[in-house]
Design a protein around this motif. Structure first.
Motif, PDB file in Angstrom:
ATOM      1  N   LEU A 221       0.831  -1.200   0.000  1.00  0.00           N
ATOM      2  CA  LEU A 221       0.000   0.000   0.000  1.00  0.00           C
ATOM      3  C   LEU A 221       0.866   1.250   0.000  1.00  0.00           C
ATOM      4  CD1 LEU A 221      -2.859   1.277   0.243  1.00  0.00           C
ATOM      5  CD2 LEU A 221      -2.530   1.209   2.740  1.00  0.00           C
ATOM      6  N   ARG A 222       0.580   2.146  -0.919  1.00  0.00           N
ATOM      7  CA  ARG A 222       1.297   3.413  -1.018  1.00  0.00           C
ATOM      8  C   ARG A 222       0.524   4.543  -0.347  1.00  0.00           C
ATOM      9  NH1 ARG A 222       4.822   6.154  -4.706  1.00  0.00           N
ATOM     10  NH2 ARG A 222       4.237   8.330  -5.043  1.00  0.00           N
ATOM     11  N   SER A 251       2.108   4.064   6.238  1.00  0.00           N
ATOM     12  CA  SER A 251       3.087   4.216   7.316  1.00  0.00           C
ATOM     13  C   SER A 251       4.514   4.003   6.814  1.00  0.00           C
ATOM     14  CB  SER A 251       2.763   3.244   8.451  1.00  0.00           C
ATOM     15  OG  SER A 251       2.757   1.902   7.977  1.00  0.00           O
ATOM     16  N   GLU A 252       4.728   3.047   5.899  1.00  0.00           N
ATOM     17  CA  GLU A 252       6.081   2.804   5.403  1.00  0.00           C
ATOM     18  C   GLU A 252       6.607   4.008   4.628  1.00  0.00           C
ATOM     19  OE1 GLU A 252       8.609  -0.682   3.179  1.00  0.00           O
ATOM     20  OE2 GLU A 252       6.756  -0.018   2.240  1.00  0.00           O
ATOM     21  N   VAL A 253       5.764   4.587   3.800  1.00  0.00           N
ATOM     22  CA  VAL A 253       6.181   5.775   3.047  1.00  0.00           C
ATOM     23  C   VAL A 253       6.446   6.939   3.992  1.00  0.00           C
ATOM     24  CG1 VAL A 253       5.460   7.475   1.326  1.00  0.00           C
ATOM     25  CG2 VAL A 253       4.988   5.047   0.947  1.00  0.00           C
ATOM     26  N   ASN A 262       3.340  13.899   5.553  1.00  0.00           N
ATOM     27  CA  ASN A 262       2.565  12.665   5.544  1.00  0.00           C
ATOM     28  C   ASN A 262       1.615  12.572   4.359  1.00  0.00           C
ATOM     29  OD1 ASN A 262       3.774  11.920   7.934  1.00  0.00           O
ATOM     30  ND2 ASN A 262       2.117  12.727   9.212  1.00  0.00           N
ATOM     31  N   TYR A 263       1.558  13.621   3.563  1.00  0.00           N
ATOM     32  CA  TYR A 263       0.576  13.655   2.483  1.00  0.00           C
ATOM     33  C   TYR A 263       1.117  14.445   1.295  1.00  0.00           C
ATOM     34  CZ  TYR A 263      -0.243  18.454   4.009  1.00  0.00           C
ATOM     35  OH  TYR A 263      -0.063  19.773   4.342  1.00  0.00           O
TER      36      TYR A 263
END
Length: 275
Positions: A221-222, A251-253, A262-263
């Motif tokens: 998931l990205r 969360s990984e990104v 975060n966005y």
């Protein structure tokens, strides 16, 4: 007298309804979705739109820096029934309607890459420049009703930098069939490890040059995102459009040192003149 007035009113209403239907037929888009450029106005042959747009967006994926960017808008299109072939900027593609509820699309385009200078704060120093690369985009939308009020959407992007997939649902607002009005899509995006590392990974050489810790990304998931599109005819030739995008990273990104935010978000507005 009342009967005559009622008859006259009915004739007027029917006349207005007919005029509206005829006007709508004159500008019937192949699929009535505001996110799609369709300059054909329901007719086969060549069509051409040229305009300009202004976007306020993040400087690069994961950036906490924002800036304005002016970009050309429009496309050259050729329509034959339920098929449209187009050239828009650096993208060459085909779009086709099948069985009235399947919209298929294939595009050859370019990913603009990333340069260290994209960050005015020096956040990309030492990571090197990523060259522009070709990519193939395949997209399918499946309408869930007759007038494309709701649909499912999927998109696959593949190229030298890996693969990305998008899946979601959409809704159209308004009763127009000329491609105007507004729509919203809620989507989930996935990437493989190669695509993830291109955007958010840091190899040993980059770590040594930048001072950032080496980071290896896995696939999965990205992000979860929402996008909004608006389109409106000012008159027979002028069209205005707007778009907004918000993408919240997984969360990984978010844990990558490259992701300073975060966005990712983008807001754009522009105009197109249809010849």
């Amino acid at each position: 007298m009342k009967k005559c007035s009622a008859l006259l009113l009915a004739l007027c209403v029917n006349g207005l309804t007919l005029q509206t239907a005829l006007a709508q037929d004159e500008k019937t888009a192949m699929v009535p979705l505001p996110s799609l450029n369709d300059f054909s106005k329901g007719e086969d042959g060549w069509s051409f739109g040229l305009g300009l747009g202004v976007e306020y967006e993040t400087a690069y994926e994961g950036s906490d820096e924002f800036g304005l960017e002016v970009q050309p808008a429009g496309a050259v299109q050729w329509r034959s029934g339920d098929n449209i072939f187009y050239f828009a900027g650096e993208a060459l593609g085909w779009r086709g309607l099948r069985a009235e509820n399947w919209l298929l699309e294939a595009t050859i385009g370019f990913d603009e890459g990333r340069e260290e200078s994209d960050s005015d704060d020096g956040r990309l120093d030492g990571l090197g420049n990523q060259d522009e690369g070709a990519e193939l985009v395949f997209q399918a939308r499946r309408a869930l009703d007759a007038d494309w009020r709701y649909w499912l959407v999927s998109r696959i992007v593949t190229g030298d930098d890996g693969n990305l997939g998008l899946f979601g649902v959409g809704r159209r607002f308004g009763d127009q069939f000329d491609g105007t009005g507004s729509e919203v899509n809620l989507v989930a995006t996935f990437h493989d490890s190669e695509y993830a590392n291109t955007g958010f990974g840091i190899d040993g050489g980059q770590a040594a040059a930048s001072g950032l810790p080496a980071t290896s990304m896995s696939g999965g998931l990205r992000s979860i995102g929402i996008d909004y599109n608006y389109r409106h005819y000012v008159n027979d030739n002028w069209q205005i459009y707007g778009e907004a995008l918000y993408e919240y990273y997984s969360s990984e990104v978010r844990n990558s040192p490259i992701a300073r935010s975060n966005y990712e978000t983008e807001v754009g507005i522009g105009f197109i003149y249809i010849f």
